[in-house]
Write a protein that holds these residues in place. Structure first.
Motif: not given
Length: 190
Positions: A140-162
């Motif tokens: 399950l941590v892999l999904s959390l890392l995927a979302g955090i990675g998308r935030l840090l690379s500026l591909h998504h806003f926090p609401s997009d990931v949530l």
């Protein structure tokens, strides 16, 4: 984004924007972006899944045949991905790379930010692997890392990931319940 436009945003959108600006100014870097973009692919998750799948099959701890795990999880994640793609096209929210970083890109996908397909697909797959096929909870941590990675690379806003995680949870749950009903019928297990 100019001050007038920023004032027209809802409080929720302003928080989203403020977090993206913070990431842009304090964390984001070209090296981080390039690294996360390479790591944050479905193929990387597959590289982690296959060794565990081989181990679990060898140990006999899988509840279903090993050759059904990837196709079943992949099929449910694919259905999730198609749903997310439709939502992205309907909502057409610009990515933080455009609105925060000012990057100009002719790629039509750059205007499709909500919801995060990476967060959604990875959550769908992780939930099915863990709860239906008995993979360890750390998947399950892999999904959390995927979302955090998308935030840090500026591909998504926090609401997009949530939003992606929420949709992925719905599809993963649906895939879990469907699998609990269908797979015992097909493979004669209880």
């Amino acid at each position: 984004m100019d001050k007038n436009t920023l004032e027209k945003l809802s409080a929720f959108e302003r928080i989203d924007y403020a977090i993206a600006v913070f990431i842009r100014e304090k964390i984001h870097s070209p090296i981080l972006n390039r690294t996360l973009s390479r790591i944050n692919r479905g193929e990387i998750m597959l590289v982690l899944i296959l060794p565990y799948l081989a181990f679990a099959a060898y140990q006999g701890i899988l509840p279903y045949p090993w050759w059904i795990v990837i196709p079943y999880a992949g099929l449910v994640a694919y259905a999730n991905d198609r749903f997310v793609l439709v939502l992205k096209k309907l909502i057409a929210r610009k990515r933080p790379l455009i609105t925060v970083a000012g990057k100009v890109d002719q790629n039509p996908d750059m205007k499709h930010s909500f919801p995060s397909a990476h967060a959604s697909n990875s959550m769908t797959a992780a939930l099915i692997l863990v709860f239906l096929f008995g993979f360890p909870e750390w998947f399950l941590v892999l999904s959390l890392l995927a979302g955090i990675g998308r935030l840090l690379s500026l591909h998504h806003f926090p609401s997009d990931v949530l939003g992606g995680w929420l949709i992925g949870t719905c599809f993963g749950s649906l895939g879990f319940f469907l699998g609990r009903w269908l797979l015992p019928v097909l493979f004669g297990t209880t």
